[in-house]
Enzyme design. Structure first.
Site, PDB file in Angstrom:
ATOM      1  N   HIS A 156       0.853  -1.083   0.018  1.00 47.27           N
ATOM      2  CA  HIS A 156       0.070   0.036  -0.022  1.00 47.27           C
ATOM      3  C   HIS A 156       0.798   1.321  -0.037  1.00 47.27           C
ATOM      4  O   HIS A 156       0.517   2.264  -0.276  1.00 47.27           O
ATOM      5  CB  HIS A 156      -0.975   0.086   1.291  1.00 47.27           C
ATOM      6  CG  HIS A 156      -2.091  -0.702   1.074  1.00 47.27           C
ATOM      7  ND1 HIS A 156      -2.234  -2.264   1.242  1.00 47.27           N
ATOM      8  CD2 HIS A 156      -3.290  -0.624   0.588  1.00 47.27           C
ATOM      9  CE1 HIS A 156      -3.428  -2.597   0.935  1.00 47.27           C
ATOM     10  NE2 HIS A 156      -4.333  -1.671   0.670  1.00 47.27           N
ATOM     11  N   GLY A 157       2.004   1.038   0.471  1.00 51.70           N
ATOM     12  CA  GLY A 157       2.800   2.465   0.284  1.00 51.70           C
ATOM     13  C   GLY A 157       4.036   2.365   1.176  1.00 51.70           C
ATOM     14  O   GLY A 157       4.512   1.373   1.826  1.00 51.70           O
TER      15      GLY A 157
END
Length: 463
Positions: free
Chosen positions: A319-320
């Protein structure tokens, strides 16, 4: 270019679908490929290397799939090369800036290169990996047509933010599909409904969280902090759910059945259930291509815990790039592991407790997800739970009253649309004219908001 833009709705859609429906069936894949690549090129116009990367990914996966079938003895090496290419490209674009920043902070280095994340790389990378793994396993045959394979990877309706579609799901429709007038009407209706969730609900709710960030978490009251956490939770769901509905609607208009990506996750009674209902295609991907190959839950408690840890750390990383995403993944691992081995049966038996449990955990976990600065995250949590430290008076003690007065309609409607109730009511409406009026009102309201500039990019574009 995004779905929730006047350019897409009034220029791209009429031109593309006008051509798509006019051409004969055998030419539809070609038109879809051209349209999808044009859609991506417009979105990557300022970073043409991203467009080249997409083309390279398509060609490489196509070639590896054929080579795996042709060279049985070398198929493991070929699979490894394909996976390494995808993971290296994903890691480079997604984590270089973060790694360089940490290196600068810890040493005397001064790396200042700013790498821009390519649109949709997290999604088309996973589709490419799933394809070559499935060919390696013998689950599917390698696609011999570069045209069909190019369409599979690049279909504009799900290229940028999913759902993640495995090749076996749409292979039949790539070969042959029929599109009826009813399919077009149904798909358009789903598209408009998703547009409304995004523009009319998600965007306004997102402004509350942005406002609290601009004020500074240290200056807001505890009630406003909780309102901001709930607002972000609703925004994220309605934004991503809205996008997924739009993708499904466009898919139906194109003759494809795009898989469901959400199943009312906010009515879940455990975090385990939540992640079976949220971003379903991502969860399925991790289960099919990581958790089960690692041994799943078949090799004892210790191995199961290890596998869960790996999956959730990588889910956070997917996700990041940031410590908050790693922390978020670890928190989810701890919650899901504890439910599996300790608290799960208790939550199943006690409905009221499980509801309260999830009502607290959903905004708390999304707060960790949303706030990338760990120091600010700490401040925010001290605002959520002021009894953990010496109380600090907010800058404006009654701030929550002001914002509640502005946002309460969006909270009420957003919470309502997080349940099945409005959808069940809509299904009971048999009057087609009434349905059309509702959809027209949603479309006109959304167009007005977009015209006035009340629009934001989809949140999952950043991942």
């Amino acid at each position: 270019m995004v779905f929730s833009s006047l350019y897409f709705i009034f220029i791209f859609m009429p031109v593309f679908f006008g051509i798509y429906y006019i051409v004969p069936k055998k030419a539809k894949n070609l038109i879809l490929l051209i349209g999808s690549l044009a859609f991506y090129f417009i979105g990557a116009i300022h970073s043409p290397e991203h467009f080249v990367l997409l083309l390279l990914s398509i060609l490489l996966d196509y070639a590896i799939g054929l080579l795996i079938e042709k060279f049985e003895r070398r198929k493991k090496l070929l699979l490894t090369l394909g996976i390494v290419f995808h993971l290296l490209s994903l890691c480079f674009f997604k984590y270089f800036n973060f790694a360089a920043g940490e290196l600068n902070r810890l040493t005397a280095a001064s790396i200042s290169v700013n790498i821009v994340l390519p649109l949709g790389i997290s999604f088309y990378t996973f589709q490419g990996i799933s394809y070559i793994i499935d060919v390696y396993r013998g689950k599917i045959q390698a696609e011999e047509s570069l045209l069909k394979f190019g369409v599979y990877i690049s279909m504009f309706e799900q290229l940028i933010a999913g759902p993640i579609v495995t090749y076996d799901v749409i292979k039949t429709e790539l070969d042959d599909r029929d599109i009826s007038k009813q399919d077009f009407k149904d798909g358009l209706g789903v598209f408009i409904f998703g547009l409304g969730l995004k523009v009319l609900l998600a965007n306004p709710l997102g402004k509350l969280f942005t406002q609290t960030q601009n004020i500074g978490f240290e200056s807001i009251s505890t009630p406003l902090a909780w309102m901001a956490a709930i607002a972000f939770s609703l925004q994220l769901y309605l934004d991503f759910f809205g996008y997924s509905l739009m993708a499904q609607g466009l898919g139906k208009m194109l003759g494809f059945n795009i898989p469901q990506n959400f199943n009312f996750p906010y009515i879940s009674r455990s975090m385990t259930e939540f992640w079976r209902r949220w971003h379903i295609t991502l969860g399925s991907w991790f289960r099919e291509y990581l958790y089960i190959p690692l041994g799943g839950n078949r090799r004892g408690t210790a191995i199961t815990i290890r596998n869960l840890l790996i999956v959730w750390v990588l889910t956070g990383a997917w996700h990041g790039a940031g410590y908050n995403f790693l922390l978020w993944g670890l928190i989810l691992f701890a919650l899901i592991a504890s439910e599996k081995f300790l608290t799960g049966r208790f939550l199943e038996k006690h409905h009221a407790v499980s509801r309260i449990y999830m009502l607290l955990l959903i905004p708390l976990t999304w707060s960790v997800f949303a706030i990338t600065d760990i120091s600010k995250l700490g401040v925010f949590f001290l605002r959520l739970f002021p009894f953990l430290t010496q109380p600090v008076e907010p800058l404006f003690p009654g701030d929550y009253i002001k914002y509640l007065g502005q946002y309460y309609p969006f909270f009420i409607i957003g919470i309502l649309f997080s349940t099945k109730l409005p959808f069940d009511l809509l299904k009971k409406i048999k009057n087609k004219h009434l349905i059309r009026l509702i959809l027209l009102a949603i479309l006109l309201g959304s167009v007005y908001c977009m015209y006035r500039g009340f629009d934001d990019p989809f949140l999952y574009f950043r991942f």
